[in-house]
Design an enzyme around this catalytic site. Structure first.
Site, mmCIF file in Angstrom:
data_model
loop_
_atom_site.group_PDB
_atom_site.id
_atom_site.type_symbol
_atom_site.label_atom_id
_atom_site.label_comp_id
_atom_site.label_asym_id
_atom_site.label_seq_id
_atom_site.Cartn_x
_atom_site.Cartn_y
_atom_site.Cartn_z
ATOM 1 N N TYR A 175 -10.019 3.785 -4.189
ATOM 2 C CA TYR A 175 -9.014 4.810 -4.518
ATOM 3 C C TYR A 175 -9.083 5.381 -5.929
ATOM 4 C CZ TYR A 175 -6.983 2.914 -0.278
ATOM 5 O OH TYR A 175 -6.794 2.496 1.004
ATOM 6 N N GLU A 202 0.811 -1.224 0.000
ATOM 7 C CA GLU A 202 0.000 0.000 0.000
ATOM 8 C C GLU A 202 0.843 1.273 0.000
ATOM 9 O OE1 GLU A 202 -3.643 -0.296 2.650
ATOM 10 O OE2 GLU A 202 -2.429 -1.924 3.425
ATOM 11 N N GLY A 214 -7.045 5.584 5.373
ATOM 12 C CA GLY A 214 -6.541 6.466 4.318
ATOM 13 C C GLY A 214 -6.821 7.936 4.586
ATOM 14 N N ARG A 227 -10.991 3.753 11.734
ATOM 15 C CA ARG A 227 -12.175 3.531 10.900
ATOM 16 C C ARG A 227 -12.620 2.074 11.008
ATOM 17 N NH1 ARG A 227 -10.490 3.383 5.666
ATOM 18 N NH2 ARG A 227 -11.328 1.301 5.392
ATOM 19 N N ASN A 275 -9.582 -0.370 11.061
ATOM 20 C CA ASN A 275 -8.362 0.173 10.445
ATOM 21 C C ASN A 275 -7.750 1.208 11.380
ATOM 22 O OD1 ASN A 275 -8.642 -0.852 7.454
ATOM 23 N ND2 ASN A 275 -10.655 -0.162 8.105
ATOM 24 N N SER A 312 -6.560 -2.194 2.465
ATOM 25 C CA SER A 312 -7.026 -1.695 1.172
ATOM 26 C C SER A 312 -7.714 -2.747 0.312
ATOM 27 C CB SER A 312 -5.866 -1.071 0.376
ATOM 28 O OG SER A 312 -5.442 0.111 0.995
ATOM 29 N N ASP A 324 -15.054 -0.893 9.421
ATOM 30 C CA ASP A 324 -15.833 -1.292 8.250
ATOM 31 C C ASP A 324 -16.909 -2.290 8.680
ATOM 32 O OD1 ASP A 324 -14.191 0.311 6.743
ATOM 33 O OD2 ASP A 324 -12.827 -1.317 6.209
ATOM 34 N N GLU A 336 -13.666 -5.243 9.896
ATOM 35 C CA GLU A 336 -12.331 -4.966 10.454
ATOM 36 C C GLU A 336 -12.261 -3.544 10.996
ATOM 37 O OE1 GLU A 336 -9.023 -4.569 7.685
ATOM 38 O OE2 GLU A 336 -10.446 -4.551 6.031
#
Length: 320
Positions: free
Chosen positions: A221, A24, A281, A260, A277, A155, A262, A275
């Site tokens: 992205y 990443e 990003g 964050r 994070n 990602s 998800d 998950e």
């Protein structure tokens, strides 16, 4: 949303760590660029350092007040860089080393979620050395469709939704390209959501809509077709349960800083945590900056706030 700590009377000397050698690294460089620009605009002295080009052990940290971590993936999110900075005595943004390591492993996180009664899809941990028939057996008993994903990767890299036994070998090859461990996970059909936290404060909830099969790397992205909603069809109690589930996931892992979560919401309106994070990003396509903007929080303020809250913890820590 509570008020951020007061702006420092003197500008901070900040090192933004971005790049690295993970899969990443490109996204990390973009995140680092956004963070550097935003913090510079707030009046701070900012230097961006790429650990794949600079030896952090010999780097001169004497003028650095605090590090902003924008390193995604392996080394950045798995506790390695956190442990290095702790050893060097350099304060940094985000979760500590043990929490980062725990959150970066999907299987370890899931075990913690299960212990703390946070709903997460059922799974089986697999390894690249496992017998192919044994993996097929696990998949069969779990039932199709299922999701194959690397245990430690971000990602959505190496993630495949597998609808039939024929698709399994290729999905496993993709998964094991990124990690020697992977997981088979029950596929939950539903809508995609994300809950962002800044320490204990919850940013506005986002529902993600993508024409892709799921919110994959391209949708995250590269695509402009991905839509982000702050207005929802669901009743208030369902929205509250999504937020509560996201907060519970963070509490289960003991996160701090910008995080964050998800989440998938199934057809029975039940939220499932995929998950957490710990270094999400920070690009112009990213979810946390969008959520912050919705809360009326400028991206520079958001970045600064996390650094100030970390520095406050460092200065209030009891001396040995």
């Amino acid at each position: 949303m509570s008020h951020s700590p007061a702006q420092p009377s003197t500008p901070l000397n900040i090192v933004v760590l971005a790049g690295g050698e993970s899969a990443e690294s490109d996204i990390s460089l973009k995140s680092g660029e956004s963070v550097s620009r935003a913090l510079t605009a707030r009046g701070h002295q900012v230097v961006t350092v790429d650990p794949s080009l600079v030896d952090l052990e010999t780097y001169d940290w004497s003028t650095c007040d605090v590090v902003f971590l924008a390193l995604h993936g392996t080394y950045g999110e798995d506790g390695t860089i956190q442990a290095t900075l702790e050893r060097l005595g350099v304060p940094y943004s985000g979760c500590d080393a043990p929490t980062s390591k725990l959150a970066f492993s999907k299987s370890a996180s899931k075990e913690r979620f299960i212990q703390q009664n946070v709903s997460t899809p059922s799974y089986v941990l697999i390894h690249e050395s496992d017998d192919a028939q044994r993996i097929e057996q696990h998949a069969r008993s779990m039932g199709y469709p299922l999701v194959v994903k690397p245990d430690a990767q971000g990602s959505s890299l190496g993630v495949t939704i597998v609808k039939s036994p024929e698709e399994l070998p290729q999905a496993l090859a993709r998964c094991f390209h990124y990690d020697s461990f992977g997981i088979l996970e029950s596929a939950i059909a539903g809508t995609e959501w994300t809950v962002s936290l800044v320490d204990d404060d919850v940013l506005p909830l986002i529902q993600i809509e993508t024409p892709h099969e799921f919110f994959d790397y391209e949708a995250k992205y590269l695509e402009d077709s991905t839509q982000y909603h702050f207005e929802f069809q669901q009743p208030t109690n369902v929205i509250q349960s999504i937020i509560k589930t996201g907060v519970s996931a963070c509490q289960a892992l003991g996160t701090s800083g910008i995080v964050r979560v998800d989440i998938l919401l199934d057809r029975f309106q039940q939220p499932w945590v995929l998950e957490v994070n710990t270094i999400p990003g920070f690009t112009d396509h990213s979810l946390v900056p969008k959520a912050a903007a919705q809360a009326g929080l400028d991206f520079g303020e958001l970045c600064e706030r996390v650094l100030l809250s970390r520095l406050a913890k460092v200065t209030t820590r009891p001396q040995n």
